[in-house]
Design an enzyme around this catalytic site. Sequence first.
Site, PDB file in Angstrom:
ATOM      1  N   SER A 236       0.828  -1.204   0.000  1.00  0.00           N
ATOM      2  CA  SER A 236       0.000   0.000   0.000  1.00  0.00           C
ATOM      3  C   SER A 236       0.865   1.257   0.000  1.00  0.00           C
ATOM      4  CB  SER A 236      -0.973  -0.037   1.185  1.00  0.00           C
ATOM      5  OG  SER A 236      -1.901   1.006   1.118  1.00  0.00           O
TER       6      SER A 236
ATOM      7  N   ASP B 151      -5.775   1.967  -4.174  1.00  0.00           N
ATOM      8  CA  ASP B 151      -7.035   1.773  -3.443  1.00  0.00           C
ATOM      9  C   ASP B 151      -7.425   2.975  -2.592  1.00  0.00           C
ATOM     10  OD1 ASP B 151      -5.118   1.427  -1.468  1.00  0.00           O
ATOM     11  OD2 ASP B 151      -5.928  -0.467  -0.710  1.00  0.00           O
TER      12      ASP B 151
ATOM     13  N   ASP C  45      -2.679   6.267  -3.974  1.00  0.00           N
ATOM     14  CA  ASP C  45      -1.512   5.620  -3.393  1.00  0.00           C
ATOM     15  C   ASP C  45      -0.989   4.547  -4.350  1.00  0.00           C
ATOM     16  OD1 ASP C  45      -3.434   3.643  -3.047  1.00  0.00           O
ATOM     17  OD2 ASP C  45      -2.886   3.210  -0.980  1.00  0.00           O
TER      18      ASP C  45
ATOM     19  N   ASP D 125      -0.884   1.315  -4.718  1.00  0.00           N
ATOM     20  CA  ASP D 125      -1.689   0.199  -5.216  1.00  0.00           C
ATOM     21  C   ASP D 125      -3.093   0.625  -5.626  1.00  0.00           C
ATOM     22  OD1 ASP D 125      -2.372   0.513  -2.452  1.00  0.00           O
ATOM     23  OD2 ASP D 125      -3.267  -1.488  -2.455  1.00  0.00           O
TER      24      ASP D 125
END
Length: 581
Positions: A148, A311, A307, A309
């Site tokens: 993340s 999400d 961010d 990734d």
Amino acid sequence: MSSNWGKAYQKWKTFQNLESSLKLDLDKLKGDNKALEDAFYKELTFGTGGIRGVLGPGTNRMNIYTIRKAVNGLASYLLKNTVNVKDRGVVVAYDSRYMSQEFAVETAKVFGAYGIKTHVFDALRPTPLLSFAVRYLGTVAGIMITASHNPPEYNGLKVYNEDGGQITPDEAKEIIASIKETEDEFTVPVMEKEKLEEDELINWIGKEVDNAYLEQLILISKLDPAEHGKEKGTQIVFTPLHGTANDLVTRGLQQLNFVNVEVVKEQAKPDPEFSTVESPNPEEHQAFKLAIEQGKQTNASILLGTDPDGDRLGVAVKDKTGNYQVLTGNQLGSLLLDYILSHSDSIIRLNARMLKTVVTSELGRAIADSYGVKTIDTLTGFKYIGEKIRQFDSTGETFIFGYEESYGYLISSFARDKDAVQAAMMACEMAYYWEKQGKTLIEALDVLYEKHGYYLEGMSSLTLKGKEGSDQIAAIMDGIRQNPLTEIADFQVEKAEDYLTSERVLHGNLHVKETIGLPKENMLKFVLEKNCWVCLRPSGTEPKIKCYYGVCGESPEDSKQKLASIKETMDKMIDQLIYAK
């Protein structure tokens, strides 16, 4: 050398076939007992849906062996608990971090040894696409290789169930038990990549899933379909912060015919070092530095940041002075909720459910109430929101929006995890709508405050690294449990909620206790008088303890004073507990 970690270290040190780069890194640690202890004193454990940690050699580090051990346990769990595992297979996606692609292939190598087919994306993709892919391809599970928004030295593995949501606590317990059955990470069976391809046990995914996702994405729009084709001149600047969301966000905005979208060039390409930011976290204002500079040049109405990734979404918009203000997760969530509900049919709203976490702003509940929509609280973590949506499939309730204060939003349940692509498209559509009304999003937010109250939230985060830090965090929680709070910053505690014991104590009558109908978690929440609250929660994936605060004042100034007072009191209390010994 402590036998607690020394045995594990010796095992790694003497393993003849240790991967060459890990062997070099391990040799560099020789003689540094503190670093060695931190690398070997425990095994990486499941936190919020998977494992996450610093890259390097050791049982408490992310490397090919910890990946293999985790996937081996997952493979065993899936074969015991799901049907048609080998035919349905597992889907794997990965982000821009160091070793992400290698870990994705290692995952397929372990599944292949069990005859389980793995669908692996041919290039990096965002987390919400992985969630969607599980449902689209009908796989038994999904794996996202990501850490993340953690610093560059981290990576991780998140597990998704066949519904496309993060694994639930009950599923995690069984998977953890299965992982523990693998005593030796060095003997996990693997099939080499060439053999996987030869036996068709690995399927490289191209653009098919992306295109299917985009077909669903256009359907979340609240605009009249006739307006979809009209050019929208809203000036937008977007930064994927060196991560995965660039392609899907820009294509999603193109579908709605936003014609003035600029991507921050310096942050457009994937970069595992995240070299232009201190942290690739859209929650932190420094991440918007380059986007703000570009926004000023183009007179942009809205700035978007995702961010690594893809999400989480952060948004910055112009205030009355012409400067850009980064919205909090609570503020953006409240705006999105109001926009969605105000553009939803009243018949749909009758059975609709809004989902938020227990540490998310109570402004959301006030907004939902005003539209006759029921709010359901979940524990912190989007996996609980995904789990609730799954329950709605059988109860007949309608999911209409879900969000958490840490910049996670979901508008439509074709994905079952927080989705920055959905949120980015809806945020731009919302900005376009308010622009036509002659208002900025800041002014739209002021309307909500004037109508529902001046809600304000904050969060303090304390990082305490290593084994010593973990012990200190445990001591903080134990100290507060042993000495229950009755007052915080001159505000009386009306309810004390311990989510580890599932017990709520009503302070008006100390003999009255209620059961909290949520899964157990190491978290304490204190509901105070005058619409204020405090919540303490150790992170499940990082060596942190987080303290959340919420207030509702009679004016912006009143709210700021209340919040500052509560924060100061809690900071002092935590300091005292740390240094008490």
